[in-house]
Design a protein around this motif. Structure first.
Motif, PDB file in Angstrom:
ATOM      1  N   THR A 153     133.770  11.257  67.788  1.00 33.77           N
ATOM      2  CA  THR A 153     132.899  12.615  67.973  1.00 33.77           C
ATOM      3  C   THR A 153     131.954  12.164  68.410  1.00 33.77           C
ATOM      4  N   GLY A 154     131.170  13.011  69.429  1.00 36.11           N
ATOM      5  CA  GLY A 154     129.939  12.767  69.950  1.00 36.11           C
ATOM      6  C   GLY A 154     129.844  11.736  71.135  1.00 36.11           C
ATOM      7  N   ILE A 155     130.921  11.392  71.509  1.00 36.11           N
ATOM      8  CA  ILE A 155     130.900  10.195  72.455  1.00 36.11           C
ATOM      9  C   ILE A 155     131.767  10.761  73.666  1.00 36.11           C
ATOM     10  N   ALA A 156     131.417  10.813  74.947  1.00 35.24           N
ATOM     11  CA  ALA A 156     132.400  11.037  76.035  1.00 35.24           C
ATOM     12  C   ALA A 156     132.809   9.747  76.542  1.00 35.24           C
ATOM     13  N   TYR A 157     134.270   9.848  76.788  1.00 34.23           N
ATOM     14  CA  TYR A 157     135.067   8.891  77.045  1.00 34.23           C
ATOM     15  C   TYR A 157     136.479   9.184  77.558  1.00 34.23           C
ATOM     16  N   THR A 158     136.900   8.120  78.142  1.00 30.78           N
ATOM     17  CA  THR A 158     138.497   8.461  78.878  1.00 30.78           C
ATOM     18  C   THR A 158     139.134   7.305  78.644  1.00 30.78           C
ATOM     19  N   THR A 169     131.750  17.475  69.029  1.00 32.18           N
ATOM     20  CA  THR A 169     131.920  17.385  67.466  1.00 32.18           C
ATOM     21  C   THR A 169     133.026  17.729  66.975  1.00 32.18           C
ATOM     22  N   ALA A 170     133.882  18.443  67.920  1.00 35.81           N
ATOM     23  CA  ALA A 170     135.405  18.951  67.392  1.00 35.81           C
ATOM     24  C   ALA A 170     136.626  18.215  68.222  1.00 35.81           C
ATOM     25  N   TRP A 229     131.348   6.766  78.544  1.00 35.27           N
ATOM     26  CA  TRP A 229     130.603   7.158  79.460  1.00 35.27           C
ATOM     27  C   TRP A 229     129.383   7.346  78.933  1.00 35.27           C
ATOM     28  N   GLY A 230     129.031   7.859  77.592  1.00 39.06           N
ATOM     29  CA  GLY A 230     127.794   8.042  77.024  1.00 39.06           C
ATOM     30  C   GLY A 230     127.980   9.194  76.008  1.00 39.06           C
ATOM     31  N   ARG A 231     126.626   9.741  75.477  1.00 41.92           N
ATOM     32  CA  ARG A 231     126.383  10.770  74.209  1.00 41.92           C
ATOM     33  C   ARG A 231     126.850  12.041  75.003  1.00 41.92           C
ATOM     34  N   GLY A 232     127.792  12.712  74.271  1.00 35.94           N
ATOM     35  CA  GLY A 232     127.992  14.092  74.364  1.00 35.94           C
ATOM     36  C   GLY A 232     127.124  15.275  73.525  1.00 35.94           C
ATOM     37  N   ASP A 233     127.368  16.318  73.605  1.00 37.44           N
ATOM     38  CA  ASP A 233     128.375  17.045  74.408  1.00 37.44           C
ATOM     39  C   ASP A 233     128.019  17.327  75.870  1.00 37.44           C
ATOM     40  N   ILE A 234     128.988  16.852  76.828  1.00 37.25           N
ATOM     41  CA  ILE A 234     128.561  16.646  77.966  1.00 37.25           C
ATOM     42  C   ILE A 234     129.360  17.952  78.913  1.00 37.25           C
ATOM     43  N   GLN A 235     129.052  18.347  80.023  1.00 34.84           N
ATOM     44  CA  GLN A 235     129.610  19.512  80.599  1.00 34.84           C
ATOM     45  C   GLN A 235     131.061  19.080  81.055  1.00 34.84           C
ATOM     46  N   ALA A 236     131.293  17.808  82.260  1.00 38.58           N
ATOM     47  CA  ALA A 236     132.426  17.722  82.750  1.00 38.58           C
ATOM     48  C   ALA A 236     132.456  16.416  83.195  1.00 38.58           C
ATOM     49  N   LEU A 237     133.837  15.499  83.485  1.00 36.69           N
ATOM     50  CA  LEU A 237     133.996  14.411  84.085  1.00 36.69           C
ATOM     51  C   LEU A 237     134.948  14.462  84.956  1.00 36.69           C
ATOM     52  N   SER A 238     134.519  14.095  86.198  1.00 35.90           N
ATOM     53  CA  SER A 238     135.255  14.386  87.640  1.00 35.90           C
ATOM     54  C   SER A 238     135.354  13.006  88.473  1.00 35.90           C
ATOM     55  N   SER A 239     136.123  13.184  89.464  1.00 33.27           N
ATOM     56  CA  SER A 239     136.175  12.415  90.605  1.00 33.27           C
ATOM     57  C   SER A 239     136.236  10.906  90.085  1.00 33.27           C
ATOM     58  N   LEU A 240     137.062  10.743  89.142  1.00 32.87           N
ATOM     59  CA  LEU A 240     137.565   9.243  88.803  1.00 32.87           C
ATOM     60  C   LEU A 240     137.986   8.258  89.917  1.00 32.87           C
ATOM     61  N   THR A 241     137.277   7.256  90.029  1.00 28.39           N
ATOM     62  CA  THR A 241     137.898   6.261  91.086  1.00 28.39           C
ATOM     63  C   THR A 241     138.037   4.835  90.245  1.00 28.39           C
ATOM     64  N   ILE A 242     139.127   4.094  90.999  1.00 27.85           N
ATOM     65  CA  ILE A 242     139.302   2.706  90.363  1.00 27.85           C
ATOM     66  C   ILE A 242     139.007   1.867  91.772  1.00 27.85           C
ATOM     67  N   ASP A 243     138.276   0.889  91.700  1.00 25.36           N
ATOM     68  CA  ASP A 243     138.143   0.059  92.956  1.00 25.36           C
ATOM     69  C   ASP A 243     137.581   1.139  94.110  1.00 25.36           C
ATOM     70  N   ASN A 244     136.747   1.986  93.965  1.00 27.18           N
ATOM     71  CA  ASN A 244     136.230   2.961  94.853  1.00 27.18           C
ATOM     72  C   ASN A 244     137.239   3.755  95.523  1.00 27.18           C
ATOM     73  N   VAL A 245     138.519   4.102  94.939  1.00 28.11           N
ATOM     74  CA  VAL A 245     139.441   5.140  95.688  1.00 28.11           C
ATOM     75  C   VAL A 245     140.012   5.790  94.543  1.00 28.11           C
ATOM     76  N   ALA A 246     140.667   6.984  94.766  1.00 30.12           N
ATOM     77  CA  ALA A 246     141.234   7.768  93.843  1.00 30.12           C
ATOM     78  C   ALA A 246     142.656   6.904  93.374  1.00 30.12           C
ATOM     79  N   PRO A 247     142.568   7.080  91.944  1.00 31.47           N
ATOM     80  CA  PRO A 247     143.916   6.232  91.427  1.00 31.47           C
ATOM     81  C   PRO A 247     144.993   6.874  91.796  1.00 31.47           C
ATOM     82  N   PRO A 248     146.135   6.190  91.940  1.00 31.78           N
ATOM     83  CA  PRO A 248     147.414   6.581  92.058  1.00 31.78           C
ATOM     84  C   PRO A 248     148.066   7.360  90.911  1.00 31.78           C
ATOM     85  N   ALA A 249     148.788   8.387  91.163  1.00 36.15           N
ATOM     86  CA  ALA A 249     149.491   9.227  90.126  1.00 36.15           C
ATOM     87  C   ALA A 249     150.118   8.510  89.164  1.00 36.15           C
TER      88      ALA A 249
END
Length: 250
Positions: free
Chosen positions: A92-97, A68-69, A37-57
């Motif tokens: 470290t320093g990179i926001a990702y999922t 950095t930790a 997603w990019g350089r951190g430190d970021i505040q939060a990641l939310s509302s992930l979608t795959i093909d514009n819908v919430a992914p299944p469980a």
């Protein structure tokens, strides 16, 4: 997909697409996707979608905010280990999922809402310049501009007059009909020079960037009192010259 992309910087809140850096088998029946997603430190990641819908469980997402930790992802260690590779990179320093997907899952565009970088605010007494662990999330464009000017990794790496940053930030926070005058929600995702990005953020912040020696100052585009009286003695000899122009250029 991420091989030739820039490492992005998000100021404020923005919704962006994934930069997929790795796809690897995991266990007997899963696949891991590493989405940057990019350089951190970021505040939060939310509302992930795959093909514009919430992914299944069955889709399991593990988010990292680019601190950095942050530690190495255990699933990636296992997946690479099965290939005889010792994985030790915590990014470290990179926001990702890390997305764990089951076979047969339809994969379309992967998007997420990024609540962006934590940046220094000189108006907050709980923050200490030079100690990023004290910084906080802000959608104030003047503070984002100051971060870009001073950052030594993706910015100008220059000194700034923090008193002028306070003035510009206060101008952005001024209320108009109960709403802040200026906010930012922007991801730096293109190959521009730091100077070009400074000009983009300057427009968001509604100010001018003025260089005084080696120090940058922010001057809000707003009504202000005169700060100097310009006299004849201030004119440098030989800098003012008169010339005649023809009628066409008059």
């Amino acid at each position: 997909a991420a091989r030739t992309d820039v490492c992005r910087v998000t100021y404020g809140t923005d919704r962006i697409g994934a930069q997929i850096s790795t796809a690897i088998a995991y266990g007997a029946s899963s696949v891991l996707l590493v989405s940057l997603w990019g350089r951190g430190d970021i505040q939060a990641l939310s509302s992930l979608t795959i093909d514009n819908v919430a992914p299944p469980a069955t889709v399991v997402a593990t988010n990292y905010l680019g601190t950095t930790a942050q530690t190495v992802d255990a699933k990636l260690v296992s997946a690479f280990g099965a290939l005889g590779i010792t994985h030790t990179d915590a990014l470290t320093g990179i926001a990702y999922t890390v997305l764990e997907l089951q076979p047969g899952a339809d994969i379309g565009d992967i998007n997420i809402t990024v609540q962006g970088r934590k940046i220094y605010d000189p108006r907050d007494g709980t923050q200490t310049l030079g100690t990023p662990s004290t910084y906080k999330y802000s959608d104030n464009p003047a503070l984002a501009l100051a971060d870009l000017i001073t950052n030594t990794t993706y910015g100008l790496g220059a000194a700034i007059d923090w008193t002028t940053v306070t003035t510009a930030a206060n101008a952005c926070d001024a209320l108009v009909s109960g709403e802040k005058k200026r906010l930012i929600g922007l991801t730096l995702d293109d190959r521009k020079s730091a100077e070009e990005w400074v000009d983009v953020l300057r427009a968001h912040a509604g100010c001018w960037v003025v260089r005084s020696g080696s120090v940058y100052k922010l001057v809000p585009d707003a009504v202000a009192s005169s700060v100097m009286t310009f006299n004849k003695a201030d004119i440098i000899k030989g800098t003012n010259k008169w010339s005649m122009v023809d009628t066409d250029n008059a």
